[in-house]
Design an enzyme around this catalytic site. Structure first.
Site, PDB file in Angstrom:
ATOM      1  N   CYS A 108       1.064  -1.179   0.143  1.00  0.00           N
ATOM      2  CA  CYS A 108      -0.089  -0.131   0.108  1.00  0.00           C
ATOM      3  C   CYS A 108       0.777   1.125  -0.074  1.00  0.00           C
ATOM      4  O   CYS A 108       1.608   1.391   0.987  1.00  0.00           O
ATOM      5  CB  CYS A 108      -0.911  -0.028   0.985  1.00  0.00           C
ATOM      6  SG  CYS A 108      -2.071   1.390   1.354  1.00  0.00           S
ATOM      7  N   HIS A 175       3.641  -6.074  -7.222  1.00  0.00           N
ATOM      8  CA  HIS A 175       3.163  -4.959  -7.904  1.00  0.00           C
ATOM      9  C   HIS A 175       4.362  -4.329  -8.863  1.00  0.00           C
ATOM     10  O   HIS A 175       5.115  -3.992  -7.926  1.00  0.00           O
ATOM     11  CB  HIS A 175       2.477  -4.131  -7.002  1.00  0.00           C
ATOM     12  CG  HIS A 175       1.514  -2.886  -7.715  1.00  0.00           C
ATOM     13  ND1 HIS A 175       0.245  -2.838  -7.356  1.00  0.00           N
ATOM     14  CD2 HIS A 175       1.879  -2.209  -9.135  1.00  0.00           C
ATOM     15  CE1 HIS A 175      -0.158  -1.687  -8.304  1.00  0.00           C
ATOM     16  NE2 HIS A 175       0.893  -1.405  -9.249  1.00  0.00           N
TER      17      HIS A 175
END
Length: 475
Positions: A108, A175
């Site tokens: 995040c 990611h």
């Protein structure tokens, strides 16, 4: 049954899942997961849960996991954010009976993660992460997995992934963006980083980033060699992405609303999903956007969905052959399709060729061109002026520079006035401060109470430091 690890865990417990729905805060709730599974998703993650709150609050556990148990919703991985090994493990122990694995969020990039010291902002604290993963691996009955973002350097990203694998991570989602790549600065995810990680570790790897259609999924698997592909934004705009279909936007909306009736969730989640799903259509029919924002019930949302369906069908009936979609879209607005986020330069003031909205307001004194939020405020408060030239001008406090009270006897703001009035035992009716009046009333009242006056009279203090009155009482 012994805990499965690595590729055995991926192939047997997760069924060799290749199509994965990402953990999304307030978006990957049970109803959306079930919709995605109906359309090709083979594995889903819960929204990110806060480990400390999960341990402390029974209602939080109930609302976010325990009440969302559904046989169709497996395999399922529960994701936590945490920065303390013990808290992470305690939360995982409370959740492990309701899922197939526990995931630690290390990806995040948002400011809330920076303030809370979790997510991608832990990626430099390798010792802490090793302890968290190792402790979870030792004490949990289900595997522990991680979702990470890359470093700018490929070799550091590889060493990071190898460290997590060595600590006990059994599956890694990468990611392909750095923590600085977000919002308008998101750019393109680096599949080269993901490919390098996949070659360097001996556990399954999922790729995340640049996935907008089924062709992207297949190309990513071929180019990087990963075991599966995770989609977030692409899934929100087209839940049928993994089927390779692009259905009508109202079709999936109606199906989602049917699921929500069976598995209720907050209306804010529903509204957010439909804003994404209908993004391109709401650019054309903006009145429906306003209606969707105002409705307060699921029935109201369903009514907006029906109205949108009729509008889209009317647009389809008027569509002429050979006419291409507007705004360079890959398909007409009523078809589920990806949303291309504008780059930083497209929305910048330097390229807009105009002045700021506030400057235009001050010059023109008009409401034209204002944001939707300000227009809504004007509708709610029709007698309130939004023209800066008509707003009252406040004089400044003599001491601190804040706006002073118009009726303050000292020409000060309330804070400074209160300090001065207390210090000088004075009144300021303008600020409702009556120190002098209250003192006078108190003294006058005490003057009418002779018994109280006698009790308050204290005799001279003795050498020991106690008054004679106190001394006699103790004798």
């Amino acid at each position: 049954m012994p805990k499965l690890q690595g590729f055995e865990f991926w192939s047997r417990t997760l069924g060799g899942a290749r199509h994965v729905v990402a953990p999304m805060v307030d978006q990957s709730e049970l109803a959306w997961r079930l919709l995605s599974r109906r359309h090709g998703a083979q594995l889903c993650y819960t929204p990110m849960l806060h480990a400390q709150v999960f341990v402390r609050d029974a209602n939080y556990r109930k609302e976010n996991l325990y009440c969302d148990v559904c046989p169709e919703d497996r395999p399922l991985i529960v994701q936590f954010c945490a920065n303390d090994p013990e808290v992470f493990v305690q939360a995982a122990l409370l959740a492990q009976d309701y899922c197939d694995a526990i995931d630690l969020n290390l990806g995040c990039p948002q400011m809330i993660a920076k303030r809370g010291h979790y997510g991608a902002f832990l990626q430099e604290e390798w010792d802490l992460l090793q302890r968290m993963i190792l402790l979870a691996h030792e004490r949990l009955s289900v595997p522990v997995t991680c979702k990470i973002r890359v470093f700018p350097e490929i070799d550091k990203t590889v060493r990071y992934a190898q460290m997590l694998e060595k600590a006990g991570c059994q599956l890694l989602t990468v990611h392909g963006r750095t923590k600085e790549q977000k919002g308008p600065m998101a750019g393109t995810a680096s599949w080269e980083h993901i490919k390098a990680v996949r070659k360097a570790v001996g556990i399954p790897v999922f790729a995340n980033g640049n996935i907008q259609c089924l062709q992207d999924v297949e190309r990513c698997i071929q180019d990087t060699g990963v075991q599966g592909v995770m989609s977030a934004e692409g899934n929100l705009h087209n839940p049928a992405l993994f089927e390779g279909r692009s259905p009508a936007v109202w079709e999936l909306a109606e199906e989602y609303l049917d699921i929500v009736r069976q598995h209720p969730c907050p209306l804010s989640y529903v509204r957010a999903h439909l804003f994404k799903l209908w993004h391109h259509t709401l650019q054309v029919h903006q009145q429906l956007r306003e209606e969707l924002a105002k409705v307060k019930t699921l029935e109201g949302v369903a009514a907006v969905s029906q109205a949108l369906k009729l509008r889209c069908q009317e647009d389809m009936s008027r569509q002429q052959e050979g006419v291409r979609p507007a705004d360079n879209l890959p398909a007409f607005h009523w078809i589920c399709q990806p949303y291309i986020r504008p780059g930083p330069r497209e929305g910048s003031k330097e390229n807009s060729g105009g002045r700021s909205k506030r400057a235009l307001e001050e010059e023109e004194g008009s409401m034209e061109g204002l944001s939707k939020n300000k227009l809504k405020k004007q509708l709610r408060n029709p007698h309130k002026t939004f023209d800066p030239s008509l707003k009252p001008k406040y004089a400044k406090c003599d001491q601190c520079g804040n706006p002073k009270g118009n009726r303050c006897v000292f020409n000060l703001c309330r804070g400074c006035c209160k300090k001065r009035a207390f210090r000088e035992t004075a009144d300021c009716p303008g600020h409702g401060l009556l120190f002098k009046t209250k003192l006078e009333k108190s003294l006058a009242w005490k003057g009418t109470q002779p018994g109280l006056q006698e009790a308050q009279q204290v005799r001279p203090v003795t050498p020991s430091g106690f008054s004679e009155v106190v001394g006699s009482a103790l004798a």
